[in-house]
Design a protein around this motif. Structure first.
Motif, PDB file in Angstrom:
ATOM      1  N   HIS A 136       0.662  -1.191   0.123  1.00 21.95           N
ATOM      2  CA  HIS A 136       0.183   0.014   0.111  1.00 21.95           C
ATOM      3  C   HIS A 136       0.778   1.127   0.056  1.00 21.95           C
ATOM      4  O   HIS A 136       0.403   2.221  -0.689  1.00 21.95           O
ATOM      5  CB  HIS A 136      -1.088  -0.015   1.017  1.00 21.95           C
ATOM      6  CG  HIS A 136      -0.269   0.351   2.470  1.00 21.95           C
ATOM      7  ND1 HIS A 136       0.395  -1.106   3.265  1.00 21.95           N
ATOM      8  CD2 HIS A 136      -0.249   1.294   3.368  1.00 21.95           C
ATOM      9  CE1 HIS A 136       0.780  -0.309   4.412  1.00 21.95           C
ATOM     10  NE2 HIS A 136       0.612   0.854   4.348  1.00 21.95           N
ATOM     11  N   ARG A 137       1.977   1.213   0.590  1.00 21.29           N
ATOM     12  CA  ARG A 137       2.914   2.312   0.428  1.00 21.29           C
ATOM     13  C   ARG A 137       3.423   2.392  -0.610  1.00 21.29           C
ATOM     14  O   ARG A 137       3.594   3.839  -1.132  1.00 21.29           O
ATOM     15  CB  ARG A 137       4.019   2.241   1.704  1.00 21.29           C
ATOM     16  CG  ARG A 137       3.476   2.173   3.027  1.00 21.29           C
ATOM     17  CD  ARG A 137       4.525   1.994   4.150  1.00 21.29           C
ATOM     18  NE  ARG A 137       4.072   2.300   5.520  1.00 21.29           N
ATOM     19  CZ  ARG A 137       4.800   2.299   6.624  1.00 21.29           C
ATOM     20  NH1 ARG A 137       5.909   2.163   6.688  1.00 21.29           N
ATOM     21  NH2 ARG A 137       4.228   2.410   7.797  1.00 21.29           N
ATOM     22  N   ILE A 138       3.754   1.502  -1.363  1.00 24.57           N
ATOM     23  CA  ILE A 138       4.353   1.502  -2.715  1.00 24.57           C
ATOM     24  C   ILE A 138       3.405   2.045  -3.764  1.00 24.57           C
ATOM     25  O   ILE A 138       3.776   3.081  -4.390  1.00 24.57           O
ATOM     26  CB  ILE A 138       4.860   0.156  -3.427  1.00 24.57           C
ATOM     27  CG1 ILE A 138       6.108  -0.433  -2.450  1.00 24.57           C
ATOM     28  CG2 ILE A 138       5.149   0.256  -4.830  1.00 24.57           C
ATOM     29  CD1 ILE A 138       6.594  -1.651  -2.708  1.00 24.57           C
ATOM     30  N   ILE A 139       2.102   1.835  -3.676  1.00 23.42           N
ATOM     31  CA  ILE A 139       1.325   2.314  -4.258  1.00 23.42           C
ATOM     32  C   ILE A 139       0.890   3.865  -4.197  1.00 23.42           C
ATOM     33  O   ILE A 139       0.632   4.537  -4.900  1.00 23.42           O
ATOM     34  CB  ILE A 139      -0.220   1.499  -4.222  1.00 23.42           C
ATOM     35  CG1 ILE A 139      -0.089   0.126  -4.689  1.00 23.42           C
ATOM     36  CG2 ILE A 139      -1.415   2.143  -4.847  1.00 23.42           C
ATOM     37  CD1 ILE A 139      -1.254  -0.696  -4.273  1.00 23.42           C
ATOM     38  N   MET A 140       0.743   4.104  -2.801  1.00 25.84           N
ATOM     39  CA  MET A 140       0.744   5.536  -2.505  1.00 25.84           C
ATOM     40  C   MET A 140       1.920   6.451  -3.023  1.00 25.84           C
ATOM     41  O   MET A 140       1.618   7.675  -3.461  1.00 25.84           O
ATOM     42  CB  MET A 140       0.445   5.729  -0.853  1.00 25.84           C
ATOM     43  CG  MET A 140      -0.747   5.069  -0.344  1.00 25.84           C
ATOM     44  SD  MET A 140      -0.613   5.234   1.498  1.00 25.84           S
ATOM     45  CE  MET A 140      -0.511   6.909   1.741  1.00 25.84           C
ATOM     46  N   ALA A 141       3.000   5.915  -2.829  1.00 25.56           N
ATOM     47  CA  ALA A 141       4.251   6.665  -3.348  1.00 25.56           C
ATOM     48  C   ALA A 141       4.193   6.890  -4.860  1.00 25.56           C
ATOM     49  O   ALA A 141       4.436   7.974  -5.727  1.00 25.56           O
ATOM     50  CB  ALA A 141       5.556   5.973  -3.032  1.00 25.56           C
ATOM     51  N   LEU A 142       3.833   5.726  -5.690  1.00 29.29           N
ATOM     52  CA  LEU A 142       3.640   5.911  -7.257  1.00 29.29           C
ATOM     53  C   LEU A 142       2.549   6.793  -7.396  1.00 29.29           C
ATOM     54  O   LEU A 142       2.476   7.627  -8.561  1.00 29.29           O
ATOM     55  CB  LEU A 142       3.225   4.552  -7.866  1.00 29.29           C
ATOM     56  CG  LEU A 142       4.369   3.402  -7.528  1.00 29.29           C
ATOM     57  CD1 LEU A 142       3.837   2.047  -8.281  1.00 29.29           C
ATOM     58  CD2 LEU A 142       5.629   3.962  -8.556  1.00 29.29           C
ATOM     59  N   VAL A 143       1.289   6.881  -6.625  1.00 28.87           N
ATOM     60  CA  VAL A 143       0.381   7.978  -7.022  1.00 28.87           C
ATOM     61  C   VAL A 143       0.730   9.168  -6.767  1.00 28.87           C
ATOM     62  O   VAL A 143       0.460  10.287  -7.684  1.00 28.87           O
ATOM     63  CB  VAL A 143      -0.867   7.636  -6.098  1.00 28.87           C
ATOM     64  CG1 VAL A 143      -1.874   8.872  -6.146  1.00 28.87           C
ATOM     65  CG2 VAL A 143      -1.266   6.405  -6.656  1.00 28.87           C
ATOM     66  N   ALA A 144       1.582   9.440  -5.930  1.00 31.13           N
ATOM     67  CA  ALA A 144       2.230  10.854  -5.404  1.00 31.13           C
ATOM     68  C   ALA A 144       2.941  11.461  -6.409  1.00 31.13           C
ATOM     69  O   ALA A 144       3.154  12.444  -6.892  1.00 31.13           O
ATOM     70  CB  ALA A 144       2.696  10.832  -3.903  1.00 31.13           C
TER      71      ALA A 144
END
Length: 256
Positions: free
Chosen positions: A8-16
């Protein structure tokens, strides 16, 4: 998986990163160099308003909380009344009452107008700082009232039985444990204090929010200044959260 590598943190970083890339390539940022100096000044004012009002407000909140928790009625009643008034009225109303009330009254008083304080009182920022300080003190006074009462009475009675002076008991036992209990709430209230600082723009104090409003008025660019303002507030909020987490790890060792 632990730490940053959690999905979930990887996904949030990619979205950011995607949002940053879209903002950098699609939106207008040509106005930034023209307002960089003013924005730096506004950011500095926002930070020192936050730091000073929170620090001074906490210093005032400690006796307010202590008076309500263990003081005689003639101290507890005014402290409770102050906290009730502050918590029961909007911050914007308090700000305007001080600025347009006292700020309009002082010029008509000769000894104030002719005193050394007048060069300071003629500006808007002292009223903004005073209002934010009193507001923080009112809310934190209630928080510390509960924190003082939450300290086990057995420890206080044991210290008194050993002949410990009251000030030493407060400094070494009661206050550190009360602050430790109140730290999570103090951190949240400090974040709320940051979000309250834009109100000083209504009395002509040029903080970072006022700079964004000026950019919008001068250039008719609305979305970009507000987006950058949101990023700035989120960054400061993150620093506040990290600071209080660090304090939560430090204070218990001192109490123990």
């Amino acid at each position: 998986m632990t730490g940053f590598c959690q999905p979930h943190r990887i996904i949030m970083a990619l979205v950011a990163l995607a949002l940053i890339g879209w903002s950098a390539t699609t939106l207008r940022w040509d106005w930034v160099p023209d307002y960089a100096g003013l924005a730096a000044l506004g950011l500095w004012r926002t930070i020192w308003l936050l730091v000073l009002s929170a620090a001074l407000g906490l210093m005032l909140a400690i006796p307010l909380g202590l008076a309500q928790a263990a003081g005689p009625w003639w101290l507890a009643a005014p402290a409770r009344g102050f906290c009730t008034v502050i918590r029961g009225t909007p911050l914007l109303l308090q700000l305007w009452l001080l600025y347009y009330g006292l700020g309009s009254l002082f010029p008509s008083i000769p000894w104030i107008r002719n005193s050394d304080l007048w060069p300071l009182l003629r500006h808007a920022w002292p009223y903004g700082l005073l209002t934010l300080t009193l507001s923080f003190a009112g809310y934190e006074g209630e928080v510390l009232r509960g924190a003082f009462r939450g300290v086990p009475k057995g420890q206080l009675e044991a210290a008194r039985a050993m002949g410990m002076p009251r000030l030493t008991l407060l400094r070494r036992i009661w206050l550190p444990q009360a602050l430790h209990r109140a730290l999570p709430t103090l951190g949240g209230e400090t974040v709320l204090q940051l979000k309250a600082t834009p109100l000083v723009a209504t009395i002509t104090v040029v903080d970072i929010y006022a700079v964004a409003s000026r950019v919008r008025q001068d250039t008719f660019i609305t979305y970009e200044p507000l987006l950058l303002l949101a990023v700035i507030y989120m960054a400061i909020t993150g620093l506040i959260v990290l600071l209080f987490r660090w304090l939560e790890g430090r204070i218990p060792s001192r109490v123990a």
